[in-house]
Design an enzyme around this catalytic site. Structure first.
Site, PDB file in Angstrom:
ATOM      1  N   ASP A  14       0.859  -1.171   0.000  1.00 13.31           N
ATOM      2  CA  ASP A  14       0.000   0.000   0.000  1.00 13.31           C
ATOM      3  C   ASP A  14       0.907   1.236   0.000  1.00 13.31           C
ATOM      4  OD1 ASP A  14      -2.405   1.618   0.434  1.00 13.31           O
ATOM      5  OD2 ASP A  14      -1.667   1.825   2.488  1.00 13.31           O
ATOM      6  N   ASP A  16      -0.150   5.191   0.940  1.00 17.02           N
ATOM      7  CA  ASP A  16      -0.376   6.155   2.020  1.00 17.02           C
ATOM      8  C   ASP A  16      -0.559   5.432   3.354  1.00 17.02           C
ATOM      9  OD1 ASP A  16      -0.497   8.447   0.218  1.00 17.02           O
ATOM     10  OD2 ASP A  16      -2.406   7.608  -0.451  1.00 17.02           O
ATOM     11  N   ASP A 176      -1.751  -0.938   5.817  1.00 19.42           N
ATOM     12  CA  ASP A 176      -2.013  -0.442   7.169  1.00 19.42           C
ATOM     13  C   ASP A 176      -3.489  -0.359   7.514  1.00 19.42           C
ATOM     14  OD1 ASP A 176      -2.753   2.916   7.184  1.00 19.42           O
ATOM     15  OD2 ASP A 176      -2.226   1.929   5.320  1.00 19.42           O
TER      16      ASP A 176
END
Length: 231
Positions: A14, A16, A176
């Site tokens: 991922d 951001d 996240d």
């Protein structure tokens, strides 16, 4: 739960909240767009809590917060255009690459192919990665250019695996947020939680094969070349 990392042949990161702490830049781009429309701007903590679903959802959440959830399509299009302009003008002037990420991707280069799988649209994601000095480490960037592609849908991960010539269970998703790990589950990819990121607190433990507290833990797990039991 016991999972074997020896099956992993590539890694999907991922963007951001996983590779880059981009919240300050996203806040700046959002507030620049809202300012042009004469609308309220928002502080960093609130904007950070909205990150993960791409800019259209980010804008939608901002509008809903000020009671404009029924805002017309034309306003949303203008805000998105201004958001993109602001992002491309300064992709990473306020944020930063998370500590340990550069060392991680340098160590993985030549060992395992890496891709980025993000709900950020591909042109914006590539601009941010280039500004961060990370674009050259990845084989491809799979962005959420259409709503149906965005995580938690499995589409981007499946496309990444196919492009690499792999089966989905050979592609490790590192992210996240619940969206990342739910997408991995839907695609039948193993998943590692980047516990330093924005949405880690909201991830159900049942979705996590590995919980990483720092980037170097991923390298240690891969180097161990053995079965790891979830903590």
């Amino acid at each position: 739960m016991t999972t074997d990392l020896r099956r992993v042949r590539a890694i999907a990161f991922d963007l951001d909240g996983t590779l880059i702490d981009s919240a300050p830049d996203i806040q700046h781009a959002l507030n620049a767009a809202l300012k042009k429309a004469g609308l309220e701007r928002f502080d960093l903590d609130l904007v950070r809590s909205w990150i993960g679903d791409g800019p259209d959802m980010l804008i939608g959440r901002a509008l809903a917060h000020i009671g404009l959830e029924e805002a017309d399509h034309e306003l949303r299009v203008r805000l998105r255009r201004w958001f993109d302009v602001a992002t491309l003008a300064a992709p990473l002037s306020l944020g930063s690459v998370y500590p340990g990420i550069v060392a991680l991707v340098e160590a993985l280069r030549g060992r395992l192919p890496m891709v980025v799988v993000t709900n950020k649209p591909t042109p914006l994601a590539r601009a941010v990665l280039e500004a961060a000095g990370l674009l050259g480490f990845v084989e491809a960037v799979h962005g959420g250019d259409m709503p149906a592609q965005r995580k938690p849908a499995p589409d981007l991960l499946l496309a990444a695996a196919q492009r690499l010539g792999l089966h989905a269970p050979e592609l490790l998703m590192v992210g996240d947020s619940p969206l990342d790990l739910r997408a991995a589950q839907a695609a039948h990819c193993p998943a590692a939680l980047a516990a330093w990121g924005y949405g880690a607190h909201a991830v159900d433990a049942s979705l996590v094969s590995w919980r990483l507290h720092a980037p170097d833990e991923l390298l240690a797990l891969l180097s161990a070349d053995q079965k790891i039991t979830q903590d």
